[in-house]
Each structure stands twice: as C-alpha cells, then as structure tokens.
Design a protein around this motif. Structure first.
Motif, PDB file in Angstrom:
ATOM      1  N   GLY B 178       0.830  -1.209   0.000  1.00 13.98           N
ATOM      2  CA  GLY B 178       0.000   0.000   0.000  1.00 13.98           C
ATOM      3  C   GLY B 178       0.858   1.251   0.000  1.00 13.98           C
ATOM      4  N   ASN B 179       2.002   1.153  -0.666  1.00 15.65           N
ATOM      5  CA  ASN B 179       2.964   2.265  -0.768  1.00 15.65           C
ATOM      6  C   ASN B 179       3.640   2.601   0.566  1.00 15.65           C
ATOM      7  N   VAL B 180       3.523   1.719   1.524  1.00 14.51           N
ATOM      8  CA  VAL B 180       4.230   1.920   2.797  1.00 14.51           C
ATOM      9  C   VAL B 180       5.419   0.966   2.831  1.00 14.51           C
ATOM     10  N   ALA B 181       6.625   1.529   3.000  1.00 16.74           N
ATOM     11  CA  ALA B 181       7.833   0.702   3.038  1.00 16.74           C
ATOM     12  C   ALA B 181       7.997   0.104   4.432  1.00 16.74           C
ATOM     13  N   LEU B 182       8.259  -1.198   4.478  1.00 15.80           N
ATOM     14  CA  LEU B 182       8.435  -1.884   5.745  1.00 15.80           C
ATOM     15  C   LEU B 182       9.873  -2.379   5.871  1.00 15.80           C
ATOM     16  N   CYS B 183      10.405  -2.336   7.076  1.00 16.75           N
ATOM     17  CA  CYS B 183      11.786  -2.744   7.368  1.00 16.75           C
ATOM     18  C   CYS B 183      12.745  -2.006   6.432  1.00 16.75           C
ATOM     19  N   PHE B 184      13.481  -2.736   5.539  1.00 19.02           N
ATOM     20  CA  PHE B 184      14.464  -2.057   4.696  1.00 19.02           C
ATOM     21  C   PHE B 184      13.875  -1.589   3.360  1.00 19.02           C
ATOM     22  N   ALA B 187      11.725   4.119  -0.306  1.00 20.08           N
ATOM     23  CA  ALA B 187      10.608   4.982  -0.677  1.00 20.08           C
ATOM     24  C   ALA B 187      10.560   5.045  -2.202  1.00 20.08           C
ATOM     25  N   VAL B 188       9.489   4.585  -2.796  1.00 24.90           N
ATOM     26  CA  VAL B 188       9.381   4.593  -4.264  1.00 24.90           C
ATOM     27  C   VAL B 188       8.038   5.188  -4.684  1.00 24.90           C
ATOM     28  N   ARG B 189       7.970   5.567  -5.977  1.00 23.31           N
ATOM     29  CA  ARG B 189       6.716   6.095  -6.478  1.00 23.31           C
ATOM     30  C   ARG B 189       5.710   4.960  -6.609  1.00 23.31           C
TER      31      ARG B 189
END
Lengths: 301, 204
Positions: B178-184, B187-189
């Motif tokens: 859902g566009n949320v980065a987890l752990c490592f 951040a991407v489009r």
C-alpha cells in the motif's frame, strides 16, 4: 442509572454484598477499575471491567469500561434491593456471578518440570518483559529512574541472599526497604514482593516463612505505600493473589511450555512494568525453593 | 539551578499513564529533570540520593502524587509545570497507539483494533510462536526473524492461508505494501509493477 452484572467475584466479596452489609465510598477511579473503600472491613474492594481477571476483593462485571459513567471519587456505595449501588450512576447485580477463590497449586514432589519452566520464564521475561522496573531499561527517562533501578537491583539481590540463608528477620527488614520503591501506582518493589510471597504460600513448598515475617511486614507496609498497592501486598502476604498469577504458577508446576507462555503473556500485560516485576518476584521465589530445596525450611509456628 | 515541586493530594494515575507522562515531561523545553511519582518514603529517599529532595517534598504522603522539576531558572520550572498540567489534562485524548509500548501481541491487538499487520523481529527460537499469535489476532505478518524451521514455516503459511492472511517470511527483510515501506523498504513512487523475490536476491 446504568445497570451492570457481576460475572464473577471473590467469594468473600460476594458473601459480603449478598449479606447486605457493605457500605462505604468510591476511593479511586480508572478506565478499567473502580476501587471502593468498605467501611465495615476497612479495606479496598475493586469493581473490574470484563477483560480483567479475578483477584482478591475483586468483582468482575460485564462492563467494557468505566469512563464517563458519572461515578466520582467519594460517591457513596451501598447495598439495596439486591443491588450494589455506586453513587447515583451504577447499579450492580451479583446473583448470576460465579464465585472465585484464590487456590494456589501444590508444590510438586518432583521438581524437574518446574525447574525447566522457570528457565523458560526467565528467558521469556528477558526477551519480552517490560523494562523500567526490575528489568533495567537501557535509556532511563531521568536520574530518578536510574537510581530506582539501581536500588531495586541491589535490594532484591540482598533479599534473595538473605532468604537463601534463612535469615528471616534480616530478610524482613530488606523486604520493607523495597516497599514503595518505584514511581508507579503499584511500585516495582511492591510488585516484586507480591510475586515472591505467592510462591512462599504454595502448599507443600519446601521453604516457608514464619508468620511474624508477614505480620511485621504488613504492619510496616501500611504507611510506606499507597492504599491500592498496600491491599495487593496485604493479600499477597496471606497467599491471596490475582487469578493470572495463580494460572502462571499452575502452568509452571503442572502445565506445558505453551501453557506457561500463555499464562505468562497475561501476567506481563499487567500495568506498565508491574507484570514483569511480579513475574521476577515469582521467579526469585521459585528459584529459592528449587535451590535451597528444603534445606532452609523455617518453622511456620 | 532551580528545583520545584507540586504535590497532588490523593491522586492516582494508572502506571501506563504515569510512565507516559514522565517521559513527555522530561522532553519539555528547559527541563533538566522531571519526576512524576507517588510520594512514598522510598521514592523520597531516591530523590535525596539524586539531589532532588527539597523540604516541601517531605509533606507528600504515600497516596499523593509528586511532580518534581529541575530547570535552569524558577521561570523555566513554572513553564514546565504549566506544560505538565497540559499533559495531565490531555491524558485521556493523547493516549495514541504510537506512544504506548505493549508487552505482547495480544495486548497490542486488543488495544489497537484497527491494526492489520505485525512486523516480528525476535530471536528465532520465539519467532514462530509470535507469528502464530499475530495470525490468531487476524494480523498479516512480516516475519523479519530467521532460524525458523521448515516445519514451522509450512504450518504458519497453511494457517495464514486458511485465514486469508499474508504470511511473509521468515527472513523477510523488505516489503512495500500500500505504498508503505516496511523494514528495509525503499521509498518509491506508486505504480503498477509488483515484485516478489526470495531473500538475498537483492531485489530491493
């Protein structure tokens, strides 16, 4: 007026309200509990919401929360027409409530399983216990927390040594030095002692403590901690602890590792660091029983 | 340096709230030390040991709440007390999930009913048990830990499948959901391409 039902209750509390002799006032209010001061017994009693466990002087209701009920500190409490009235806001019926009594499990004849489970509890608390009390935090919020932590460590260690050597008089003084130590509602020192005492009241426990130990401690405790924590200690000093502690002891003595972890999770969720502090006291008590194994059995007389 | 105290008579707060208030009070501007604790003899002894005991504190009883502040000047102390009073006033509404540390997944799930995912990073010996607990609480799982046996991994994935939940890992180090980065995760489009890759392939 909001109506609520008692689902379960400490047997003595239930008998007291059923006899109609229960009056007093609201002592303190929290989201999940209301503490009542009982005039007849000169003790605190607790009305708990549905998610809490049974305990000494505790009645568990079907309410999810007690906030915004309109109950206030000092509201009168009385029994009338088969209901316990708390101010003008809450009426509790108890006729369907199950009775609960604190029955501690019997200490086992063979202690191998208990020994293994104590090791599991220690490891689990090291990984999942809440720091801030007996379990040291790596980043205390202030110098006060750091000093509390240092004192708790030193005094519990001295108490342990003293109990291991069977010096109960010295141990009593050291235990008094823990009462009221810690910033929380039930200070960490109190929680540790409650956990420790629960073990010393297990039927057939190899090590016991003489009655004067608890009598002296209870007398000294009253002015040294707040009334809520004092009630916990007073009850623990006669082997009365909340249901989750009994379950943990039961699991440690006769359950599986899964039972131990399940029960331990419930204890660890008590308060901020209270559950962890209670567990650490309980572990100390069990280790003393296992290590001294009856070699330092003090007379109960 | 100034030390001041406010004593709140017969005042009780649950331990979780006290801990949270104490942490925030120490972060207020100008505060060198802030202590919020019950006025027991032992706690007064601790204050003495750390040089924060002033005569007014002796009045506090075991059922009173002590608020002690040390700051550069009297004015900064007074400002801090005003800030602490605000924290007390806000207590009921500021108890956000991000400010509370939960001891167990069960208690966290119970207290944050809107949560739907758990990231687990614990010793491998406990990882499968914690992951199962999360699944039992209807949480998707990202299991960062490794050293989980094949049997446990299969069992967890079957259980998650039965419940319609995602069971990522063990040894899962990065994900974007859902566009949320987890752990490592980077951040991407947001876009229409999805990548699923094994651990260690450098997909991130």
């Amino acid at each position: 007026m909001i109506q609520a039902q008692a689902l379960s209750s400490d047997a003595d509390f239930l008998n007291q309200v059923a006899s109609g002799v229960f009056s007093g006032s609201v002592h303190s209010l929290f989201d999940r509990t209301i503490n009542l001061h009982c005039r007849e017994k000169e003790e605190l009693f607790t009305i708990a919401c549905v998610e809490l466990d049974n305990g000494p002087n505790t009645l568990v209701t079907d309410r999810k929360r007690f906030q915004n009920l309109g109950v206030a500190v000092d509201d009168p409490v009385f029994v009338r027409d088969g209901a316990l009235f708390i101010g003008q806001a809450l009426a509790l019926t108890w006729q369907q409530a199950k009775q609960w009594e604190c029955r501690l499990p019997v200490y086992p004849e063979k202690d191998q399983k208990l020994r293994e489970h104590v090791a599991v509890i220690k490891e689990y608390v090291a990984a999942h216990g809440k720091p801030g009390g007996l379990k040291k935090t790596s980043s205390p919020a202030n110098v006060f927390e750091a000093e509390v932590s240092a004192l708790l460590g030193a005094r519990t260690s001295q108490l342990y040594q003293s109990l291991a050597l069977g010096r109960w008089s010295e141990a009593c003084e050291l235990a008094i030095g823990l009462v009221g130590l810690g910033p929380g509602l039930t200070p960490s020192g109190d929680d540790y002692l409650a956990g420790l005492f629960s073990v010393y009241h297990l039927p057939n426990a190899p090590c016991c403590l003489p009655y004067p130990f608890f009598e002296k401690l209870a007398l000294a405790t009253r002015q040294r901690t707040n009334e809520i924590s004092y009630m916990m200690l007073k009850k623990a000093a006669v082997g009365q602890v909340r249901e989750s502690i009994v379950s943990l002891l039961q699991a440690a003595i006769e359950g599986t590792v899964e039972d131990v972890i399940r029960s331990l999770d419930k204890v660890l969720s008590i308060g901020s660091s209270s559950g962890t502090d209670l567990t650490m006291g309980l572990v100390s008590g069990l280790m003393l029983q296992l290590e001294t194994g009856g070699n330092v059995c003090l007379s109960k007389s | 340096m100034s030390i001041k105290v406010v004593i709140k008579k017969s005042t009780y707060f649950d331990s979780v709230s006290l801990m949270s208030l104490s942490t925030k009070a120490n972060q207020l501007p100008g505060v060198e030390q802030a202590v919020i604790a019950m006025g027991t003899e032992m706690n007064k002894e601790v204050l003495r040991n750390v040089g924060l005991l002033i005569p007014e504190i002796e009045e506090a009883k075991s059922s009173d709440l002590m608020i002690v502040v040390k700051a550069e000047t009297d004015e900064l102390c007074d400002d801090a007390f005003a800030g602490i009073e605000e924290l007390f006033a806000k207590k009921g509404v500021t108890k956000g999930a991000s400010e509370i540390k939960y001891a167990t997944i069960d208690s966290a799930a119970k207290s944050i009913p809107e949560a739907n995912l758990a990231i687990i990073s614990v010793n491998g010996a406990f990882a499968a048990r914690e992951a199962r607990k999360a699944l039992e609480n209807d949480l998707h799982v990202m299991l960062f830990s490794d050293n989980v046996s094949i049997e446990e991994e299969i069992s967890l994935k079957q259980y998650a499948h039965e419940k319609g939940l995602l069971m990522m890992g063990p040894d899962c180090g990065t994900a974007i959901i859902g566009n949320v980065a987890l752990c490592f995760g980077n951040a991407v489009r947001k876009g229409s391409i999805g990548i699923v890759a094994a651990s260690g392939t450098g997909s991130q």
